[in-house]
Motif scaffolding. Structure first.
Motif, PDB file in Angstrom:
ATOM      1  N   GLU A 176       0.814  -1.216   0.000  1.00 22.97           N
ATOM      2  CA  GLU A 176       0.000   0.000   0.000  1.00 22.97           C
ATOM      3  C   GLU A 176       0.849   1.269   0.000  1.00 22.97           C
ATOM      4  N   ASP A 177       1.883   1.273   0.829  1.00 21.04           N
ATOM      5  CA  ASP A 177       2.620   2.509   1.052  1.00 21.04           C
ATOM      6  C   ASP A 177       4.115   2.222   1.040  1.00 21.04           C
ATOM      7  N   ALA A 178       4.755   2.608  -0.064  1.00 25.70           N
ATOM      8  CA  ALA A 178       6.189   2.344  -0.199  1.00 25.70           C
ATOM      9  C   ALA A 178       7.007   3.135   0.824  1.00 25.70           C
ATOM     10  N   TRP A 179       6.374   4.092   1.490  1.00 32.24           N
ATOM     11  CA  TRP A 179       7.116   4.974   2.395  1.00 32.24           C
ATOM     12  C   TRP A 179       6.931   4.559   3.844  1.00 32.24           C
ATOM     13  N   ALA A 180       6.109   3.528   4.070  1.00 30.09           N
ATOM     14  CA  ALA A 180       5.833   3.119   5.449  1.00 30.09           C
ATOM     15  C   ALA A 180       7.139   2.793   6.162  1.00 30.09           C
ATOM     16  N   GLY A 181       7.261   3.220   7.399  1.00 28.36           N
ATOM     17  CA  GLY A 181       8.438   2.882   8.194  1.00 28.36           C
ATOM     18  C   GLY A 181       9.586   3.866   8.043  1.00 28.36           C
ATOM     19  N   LEU A 182       9.501   4.780   7.048  1.00 27.52           N
ATOM     20  CA  LEU A 182      10.573   5.773   6.908  1.00 27.52           C
ATOM     21  C   LEU A 182      10.367   6.857   7.952  1.00 27.52           C
ATOM     22  N   GLY A 184      10.507  10.668   9.220  1.00 22.77           N
ATOM     23  CA  GLY A 184      10.327  11.913   8.466  1.00 22.77           C
ATOM     24  C   GLY A 184       8.854  12.126   8.196  1.00 22.77           C
ATOM     25  N   ASP A 185       8.516  13.329   7.813  1.00 22.10           N
ATOM     26  CA  ASP A 185       7.121  13.724   7.687  1.00 22.10           C
ATOM     27  C   ASP A 185       6.623  13.491   6.262  1.00 22.10           C
ATOM     28  N   PHE A 186       6.788  12.275   5.755  1.00 19.36           N
ATOM     29  CA  PHE A 186       6.337  11.986   4.387  1.00 19.36           C
ATOM     30  C   PHE A 186       4.818  11.927   4.328  1.00 19.36           C
ATOM     31  N   LYS A 187       4.270  12.408   3.204  1.00 17.52           N
ATOM     32  CA  LYS A 187       2.804  12.443   3.067  1.00 17.52           C
ATOM     33  C   LYS A 187       2.351  11.588   1.890  1.00 17.52           C
ATOM     34  N   ASN A 188       1.198  10.959   2.075  1.00 17.94           N
ATOM     35  CA  ASN A 188       0.512  10.277   0.966  1.00 17.94           C
ATOM     36  C   ASN A 188       1.429   9.351   0.173  1.00 17.94           C
ATOM     37  N   GLY A 189       1.979   8.375   0.854  1.00 18.86           N
ATOM     38  CA  GLY A 189       2.852   7.401   0.191  1.00 18.86           C
ATOM     39  C   GLY A 189       2.150   6.704  -0.965  1.00 18.86           C
ATOM     40  N   HIS A 190       2.914   6.292  -1.952  1.00 15.95           N
ATOM     41  CA  HIS A 190       2.323   5.625  -3.118  1.00 15.95           C
ATOM     42  C   HIS A 190       2.528   4.118  -3.013  1.00 15.95           C
ATOM     43  N   PRO A 191       1.746   3.332  -3.763  1.00 17.17           N
ATOM     44  CA  PRO A 191       1.940   1.886  -3.752  1.00 17.17           C
ATOM     45  C   PRO A 191       3.224   1.454  -4.460  1.00 17.17           C
ATOM     46  N   TRP A 192       3.644   0.248  -4.178  1.00 14.09           N
ATOM     47  CA  TRP A 192       4.892  -0.293  -4.727  1.00 14.09           C
ATOM     48  C   TRP A 192       4.634  -1.773  -4.997  1.00 14.09           C
ATOM     49  N   TYR A 193       4.911  -2.216  -6.200  1.00 15.01           N
ATOM     50  CA  TYR A 193       4.676  -3.630  -6.538  1.00 15.01           C
ATOM     51  C   TYR A 193       5.906  -4.450  -6.160  1.00 15.01           C
ATOM     52  N   PHE A 194       5.675  -5.354  -5.253  1.00 12.20           N
ATOM     53  CA  PHE A 194       6.720  -6.196  -4.674  1.00 12.20           C
ATOM     54  C   PHE A 194       6.768  -7.501  -5.478  1.00 12.20           C
ATOM     55  N   ARG A 195       7.939  -7.858  -6.033  1.00 13.97           N
ATOM     56  CA  ARG A 195       8.027  -9.041  -6.900  1.00 13.97           C
ATOM     57  C   ARG A 195       8.795 -10.185  -6.257  1.00 13.97           C
ATOM     58  N   THR A 196       8.342 -11.400  -6.550  1.00 16.60           N
ATOM     59  CA  THR A 196       9.117 -12.599  -6.209  1.00 16.60           C
ATOM     60  C   THR A 196      10.307 -12.688  -7.178  1.00 16.60           C
ATOM     61  N   PHE A 197      11.262 -13.575  -6.851  1.00 17.32           N
ATOM     62  CA  PHE A 197      12.375 -13.809  -7.778  1.00 17.32           C
ATOM     63  C   PHE A 197      11.849 -14.238  -9.147  1.00 17.32           C
ATOM     64  N   GLU A 198      10.881 -15.175  -9.117  1.00 20.42           N
ATOM     65  CA  GLU A 198      10.370 -15.714 -10.381  1.00 20.42           C
ATOM     66  C   GLU A 198       9.818 -14.591 -11.260  1.00 20.42           C
ATOM     67  N   ASP A 199       9.113 -13.661 -10.648  1.00 21.04           N
ATOM     68  CA  ASP A 199       8.507 -12.587 -11.443  1.00 21.04           C
ATOM     69  C   ASP A 199       9.539 -11.559 -11.920  1.00 21.04           C
ATOM     70  N   TRP A 200      10.573 -11.309 -11.117  1.00 21.02           N
ATOM     71  CA  TRP A 200      11.657 -10.458 -11.633  1.00 21.02           C
ATOM     72  C   TRP A 200      12.297 -11.114 -12.859  1.00 21.02           C
ATOM     73  N   PHE A 201      12.585 -12.416 -12.737  1.00 21.08           N
ATOM     74  CA  PHE A 201      13.258 -13.088 -13.859  1.00 21.08           C
ATOM     75  C   PHE A 201      12.379 -13.074 -15.111  1.00 21.08           C
ATOM     76  N   ALA A 202      11.065 -13.195 -14.914  1.00 22.74           N
ATOM     77  CA  ALA A 202      10.152 -13.160 -16.076  1.00 22.74           C
ATOM     78  C   ALA A 202      10.238 -11.797 -16.774  1.00 22.74           C
ATOM     79  N   GLU A 203      10.313 -10.713 -15.984  1.00 19.16           N
ATOM     80  CA  GLU A 203      10.448  -9.371 -16.591  1.00 19.16           C
ATOM     81  C   GLU A 203      11.766  -9.277 -17.377  1.00 19.16           C
ATOM     82  N   PHE A 204      12.833  -9.817 -16.789  1.00 12.88           N
ATOM     83  CA  PHE A 204      14.145  -9.746 -17.458  1.00 12.88           C
ATOM     84  C   PHE A 204      14.102 -10.532 -18.769  1.00 12.88           C
ATOM     85  N   LYS A 205      13.496 -11.722 -18.699  1.00 15.12           N
ATOM     86  CA  LYS A 205      13.452 -12.571 -19.900  1.00 15.12           C
ATOM     87  C   LYS A 205      12.654 -11.892 -21.010  1.00 15.12           C
TER      88      LYS A 205
END
Ligand SMILES: C[S@@+](CC[C@H](N)C(=O)[O-])C[C@H]1O[C@@H](n2cnc3c(N)ncnc32)[C@H](O)[C@@H]1O
Length: 237
Positions: A176-182, A184-205
């Motif tokens: 949901e929030d790529a900025w969670a846990g940082l 500092g006064d960050f506002k309205n964090g954006h989503p971040w798509y988290f990939r498995t190894f398999e899915d990273w390799f598929a993008e590379f291929k």
């Protein structure tokens, strides 16, 4: 790229505080991941690096100090202005990933991108700036035009094993929030798509990239790596 507007809005809103946060070195993991990306680049490529999503330009400055010629691109004007002011060489330009994809498809003109493709840099780095689910392989295909045949691509991102540590199932998924846990006064964090190894390799291929090496930078006292760095080369077959 589905969430780009949201990502850009978040970065517009938070560019200033991002600069302050990096200046204070207020993200503890950066003490591990900053030297790690410098090491990965210096062990695998020489002389010149293009930094995509370069932010306020710290990596270009660090590599310049090691004798590399660098050029940084980012979508955020304030970050690029700051990078320009802080660098002796001022080789930065405000260009987004989407503009690179459009340029590559012939739908956007950019003298900067034309010049970068005519006189390519030896390597290209994405340091913690790939957030999207869709379009990542399109971006990789497009940036091939900015590299020589022997060029390398470096990607530093969250290590897939971090999902388990966060109590998540091991599936590619939106955070949901790529900025969670940082701090500092960050506002309205954006989503971040988290990939498995398999899915990273598929993008590379899909993009015709071969994985040459990985780095798993880790603090000596930590159970898990702070990040993963993929070192890729172009498949010329
Ligand atoms: C976490 S920061 C990392 C910045 C820098 N690479 C570093 O290591 O400090 C993410 C960067 O990605 C940039 N970014 C995000 N989406 C982008 C896009 N679609 N096009 C260009 N830059 C983008 C942001 O403006 C921001 O500077």
């Amino acid at each position: 790229m589905r969430v780009t507007k949201e990502i850009v809005r978040t970065w517009e809103e938070n560019s200033k505080i991002w600069i302050e946060t990096l200046d204070k070195m207020a993200i503890p993991s950066r003490q591990i991941t900053n030297p790690a990306i410098i090491r990965a680049i210096s062990e695998n490529t020489e002389a010149s690096i293009l930094d995509l999503g370069c932010g306020e330009g710290w990596l270009c400055r660090a590599l310049e100090g090691l004798g590399y010629k660098t050029f940084g691109l980012d979508a955020m004007p304030l970050l690029i202005d700051t990078a320009q002011k802080r660098s002796l060489k001022a080789n930065f330009s405000c260009i987004s990933f989407e503009e690179i994809i459009d340029w590559s498809a012939g739908n956007y003109s950019s003298e900067t991108l034309d010049k970068l493709s005519e006189e390519p840099y030896n390597g290209l780095v994405f340091n913690f700036c790939l957030y999207e689910k869709e379009g990542v392989s399109d971006l990789f295909i497009s940036v091939r035009k900015l590299l020589p045949d022997y060029g390398k691509i470096f990607i530093q991102t969250l290590h897939p094993a971090t999902m388990h540590a966060m109590g998540l199932k091991y599936n590619s998924q939106w955070m949901e929030d790529a900025w969670a846990g940082l701090s500092g006064d960050f506002k309205n964090g954006h989503p971040w798509y988290f990939r498995t190894f398999e899915d990273w390799f598929a993008e590379f291929k899909t993009a015709g990239l071969n994985l040459e090496f990985i780095y798993e930078p880790k603090a000596s006292e930590a159970d898990l790596p702070s990040s993963i760095i993929f070192v890729l080369k172009l498949n010329m077959a």
